[in-house]
Every structure is written in structure tokens, then in C-alpha cells.
Scaffold this motif. Structure first.
Motif, PDB file in Angstrom:
ATOM      1  N   VAL A 143      -6.030  -3.973  -4.254  1.00 23.58           N
ATOM      2  CA  VAL A 143      -5.353  -2.688  -4.965  1.00 23.58           C
ATOM      3  C   VAL A 143      -6.052  -2.431  -5.739  1.00 23.58           C
ATOM      4  CG1 VAL A 143      -3.748  -2.281  -7.438  1.00 23.58           C
ATOM      5  CG2 VAL A 143      -3.249  -4.231  -5.719  1.00 23.58           C
ATOM      6  N   LEU A 182       1.298  -8.599 -10.429  1.00 20.03           N
ATOM      7  CA  LEU A 182       1.117  -8.953  -9.109  1.00 20.03           C
ATOM      8  C   LEU A 182       1.556 -10.806  -9.689  1.00 20.03           C
ATOM      9  CD1 LEU A 182      -2.316  -7.723  -8.711  1.00 20.03           C
ATOM     10  CD2 LEU A 182      -0.309  -6.766  -7.810  1.00 20.03           C
ATOM     11  N   ILE A 206       2.484   1.541  -3.408  1.00 19.49           N
ATOM     12  CA  ILE A 206       1.765   1.740  -4.498  1.00 19.49           C
ATOM     13  C   ILE A 206       1.342   3.871  -4.639  1.00 19.49           C
ATOM     14  CG2 ILE A 206      -0.362   2.150  -5.355  1.00 19.49           C
ATOM     15  CD1 ILE A 206      -0.435  -1.432  -4.692  1.00 19.49           C
ATOM     16  N   GLU A 239       0.522  -1.403   0.167  1.00 16.65           N
ATOM     17  CA  GLU A 239       0.649  -0.387   0.302  1.00 16.65           C
ATOM     18  C   GLU A 239       1.180   0.993   0.412  1.00 16.65           C
ATOM     19  OE1 GLU A 239      -3.078   2.294   3.451  1.00 16.65           O
ATOM     20  OE2 GLU A 239      -2.860  -0.062   3.126  1.00 16.65           O
ATOM     21  N   ARG A 292      -5.399 -10.710  -3.708  1.00 15.07           N
ATOM     22  CA  ARG A 292      -4.847  -9.005  -3.841  1.00 15.07           C
ATOM     23  C   ARG A 292      -5.637  -7.920  -4.953  1.00 15.07           C
ATOM     24  NH1 ARG A 292      -0.645  -7.758  -0.628  1.00 15.07           N
ATOM     25  NH2 ARG A 292       1.201  -9.904  -0.045  1.00 15.07           N
TER      26      ARG A 292
END
Length: 418
Positions: free
Chosen positions: A285, A273, A255, A252, A281
Motif C-alpha cells: 500500500v 487496513l 486506491i 490497488e 498489506r
């Protein structure tokens, strides 16, 4: 002084001749004079702020009227915060010790000493995007490396660049006892000026090229036809590979940090990914990116996997998402499908990180760190002229003043250094 000529070639030629005539004042200047000029530039960014912002507001108004995208407007903007940051970078650069001119390579057994000497190139050209801060970044790097320069920026930022030259760069050079003609700005908005810049090998043997991929690559081909060397920054786009062992909180944060600005080359562009956790995930995301105002492109894609969204005027706030079958496959994708600017891996497994790092061949590779760090100031503590992605010997990654020199071998009697 106003340049009055008949053609764009003439305009650029006059700029080049002036810079060449002034280059010797930089080559022979004391270190202190160079650094004084940089510090004066920083001070002038403050004292002439009203003039600089006024010129930039004209550029912004024209860009808005022309329908330029928000991402490109962001690149063009020159506000108080950015002026302060530019001034800080100039003071930092002034404090960096100068690289010694001579380095002893070997005390030979035959009574001779081999030295490596650093010489300025002379005059270096630079063609770059409509981004006012780059005018100061490049000019300062040329100054610190003792090279004169001929700058050509995108037409959208020409007023801002002219104001920076008139109110900041030229006065600072003059106050330090250096020839203000050493840094020239091509005063033409014509695109042909960029091509004229790479056709003068006797005056400008090296040109730094920045900007959108296709136009920059075409300029590089034109330079090669005329015997001009280039350091090109044509493409960008950061890659982040999320392995199955990646920590959710770390992903997190990576990103979020990677999309803090959308109009820059080292932002997150392709998110890979691991296939084993793709379905698990993906929802989190997508939710995170959506909350950050970022759209996603999911497979199957109607565009090349490494398509650079920062250059897309219609969809700059976009990230491509895809899968990878382990760290070696992720590195392969980053090598083959992207520019080779920078790639990062998110993992808690050191062996997995090593696989990815050792397989990726781009300019910068990161483990649990954002590709936004591939930047002169963030990575090296120095402003950059650009990020070179050439796959040949020479400066690669962020290019600073330390890279802008010629190497000369000098042999002298032992103990008698010049």
C-alpha cells in the motif's frame, strides 16, 4: 448593472431584491424555456471560451502570487477540458425530464383527492469555495428547479465567476425569455458578504453552504440565529476499509481511483487496513501511494484520525493509514472519527460487506467501489449544489434540482385535478 452601495450588507441586499423580483419568471416558465436556457449556457461556454479563460488566468496569476497551494490552484483552474465537461453536464441536465408539479397521493373514500404539489423556494443563496465550475453547477440547478439565486464565491475565483455570469448565465436566461436578474452574483470579495447572505430570511430563506469546515459551520450558526435554513457541505474525506478477504488487484484499483484528484471532498482520506493483515498489506500500500505521489501518515498520529488532508494547504497529498478490528469496528471509526461523507469496503465476502454497509451511517457507502462516486454527476447523472451531511430528514448526499422545492398538500374533488 453596477451595484453601488455603502456596505457589504447593502450589496447583498440589492442582489437578493433583484433575484426576488425576477423569481416569478422562473416559477411560471415553460419547461422548454428552462431547458433552452441550459443548452444556450452550454453553447456559450464554447463560443466565449477566450473571455472565460482570460478571466480565469487572472485569478490563477493572483493565486500563484499569493502562494496558494497546488491543490487549491487545481480547484481554481478553468481550462478547455473543464469547460467542455461543464457544457456536457448542462446538456445532460437539459435532457432530464422535469419532475411533475403535482403527484396524486390518495384517492380518498370521501370523494376527495389528495395531491402533493412541488413549489419553488423562491430565492436560494449559495456560498461556495473558489471553484469556478460550481458557479455554473449551482446556477443550473437553481434554474432547473425554477428558483432564483444569489451566489457568493471565494474571492480567489471572483473574476472567473463574474465572467461566467456575464458571458454565459445572464445571456442564456435572456435569450430564453427569462429575466437575467434571476441569478445574481455578489460582486464583493469581502468575507463579510458570506455572513450578509445568511441574514436575510425574508428574501433568502435557504442558503447552500460549501467550503472548509470551520468557516462553513460558523456560517451555519449565524444563519440559525437569523432564521435562515441551510444545506451545509462543510466537511469531507472518504474512508476505505480493506478486509482480509480483499482482492489485491481490486485494492490497488480502488486506491488509485480514489486519489485521482486531491482537492475534492470525496477522495481517499483515511485508509483502514484490517488488523489481521496490516503488516502484510502495508508495504504494498505504501509503495502504491508513493508511486502516486501520496505521502502517508502512520499510527500513532499527531492529528485526529479523520483529519481532512484536502483542506491542508501544506500537505494535501497525504492519506492517513490506521487499523480496524473487523467491518463493524471499521464502520464505527468511520462514523465517529470522520465527517460521515462516504466510506467503502474492499472485500470478496458478501457477509462482511453487509456488516460494514449496515453499520455505517454516513451519506454514501460503497462495496468494492470508490468513494469518488459520491458526486452528483457520477452517482445521479446530475450536477450538484453540494453534498449535504445533515443528520435530519431532508435531502442528504448529493443535492440536485429535485431536492430544491417546497411541499404543498392540495385537496380537490375527485376527478377534478387543477
Amino acid at each position: 448593472m453596477t451595484i453601488r452601495t455603502d456596505t457589504v450588507d447593502d450589496v447583498v441586499g440589492v442582489c437578493a431584491a433583484r433575484a426576488q423580483a425576477a423569481a416569478s419568471t422562473l416559477a411560471t416558465a415553460e419547461d422548454g424555456a428552462i431547458d433552452d436556457a441550459l443548452r444556450t449556457m452550454a453553447a456559450l461556454l464554447h463560443s466565449t471560451r477566450a473571455d472565460l479563460v482570460a478571466a480565469n488566468e487572472e485569478d490563477l496569476a493572483a493565486a500563484l502570487a499569493a502562494g496558494v497551494s497546488p491543490a487549491l490552484q487545481d480547484r481554481l483552474r478553468l481550462d478547455a477540458t473543464r469547460l467542455d465537461a461543464m457544457a456536457t453536464e448542462l446538456r445532460t441536465l437539459a435532457d432530464v425530464p422535469h419532475t411533475p408539479r403535482d403527484r396524486v397521493v390518495e384517492e380518498r373514500g370521501d370523494g376527495l383527492t389528495l395531491l402533493e404539489r412541488r413549489l419553488p423556494v423562491g430565492v436560494i443563496g449559495a456560498n461556495y469555495e473558489a471553484r469556478p465550475n460550481v458557479t455554473v453547477d449551482v446556477a443550473s440547478q437553481f434554474l432547473k428547479s425554477r428558483n432564483a439565486g444569489v451566489l457568493r464565491t471565494g474571492s480567489a475565483a471572483l473574476r472567473s465567476a463574474q465572467a461566467l455570469l456575464e458571458h454565459v448565465i445572464a445571456p442564456a436566461l435572456a435569450e430564453a425569455g427569462l429575466d437575467p436578474d434571476a441569478i445574481q452574483l455578489v460582486p464583493s470579495a469581502a468575507r463579510e458578504a458570506a455572513y450578509a447572505l445568511v441574514r436575510l430570511p425574508d428574501l433568502i430563506p435557504l442558503v447552500i453552504l460549501r467550503g472548509s469546515g470551520d468557516s462553513t459551520r460558523d456560517l451555519g450558526r449565524e444563519a440559525a440565529r437569523h432564521g435562515v435554513r441551510t444545506l451545509a457541505h462543510a466537511d469531507g474525506g472518504g474512508v476505505l476499509y480493506v478486509h482480509a478477504t480483499a482482492d489485491d488487484k481490486a485494492v490497488e484499483e480502488l486506491i488509485t481511483a480514489s486519489v485521482d484528484r486531491l482537492g475534492v471532498c470525496n477522495r481517499l482520506n483515511l485508509l483502514l487496513l484490517d488488523r489481521s493483515v496490516y503488516e502484510a498489506r502495508l508495504p504494498a500500500v505504501r509503495e502504491l501511494l508513493s508511486g502516486l505521489g501520496i505521502a502517508v501518515s502512520l499510527p500513532p498520529h499527531a492529528h485526529p484520525r479523520g483529519y481532512e488532508w484536502a483542506l491542508d494547504a501544506d500537505r494535501p497529498a497525504t492519506v492517513t493509514i490506521d487499523t480496524a478490528d473487523g467491518p463493524k469496528d471499521a464502520a464505527r471509526i468511520a462514523n465517529e472519527d470522520t465527517s460521515g461523507l462516504a466510506a467503502s469496503i474492499a472485500t470478496e465476502d458478501a457477509a462482511v460487506a453487509a456488516e460494514f454497509i449496515n453499520a455505517y451511517t454516513g451519506a454514501g457507502v460503497f462495496w468494492n467501489a470508490t468513494t469518488r462516486l459520491l458526486d452528483g454527476v457520477k452517482l445521479l447523472g446530475l450536477p450538484e449544489t453540494g453534498i449535504n451531511l445533515d443528520r435530519v430528514p431532508g435531502p442528504r448526499g448529493p443535492v440536485s434540482f429535485r431536492d430544491l422545492y417546497l411541499r404543498q398538500h392540495v385537496v380537490v374533488p375527485a376527478g377534478r385535478l387543477p
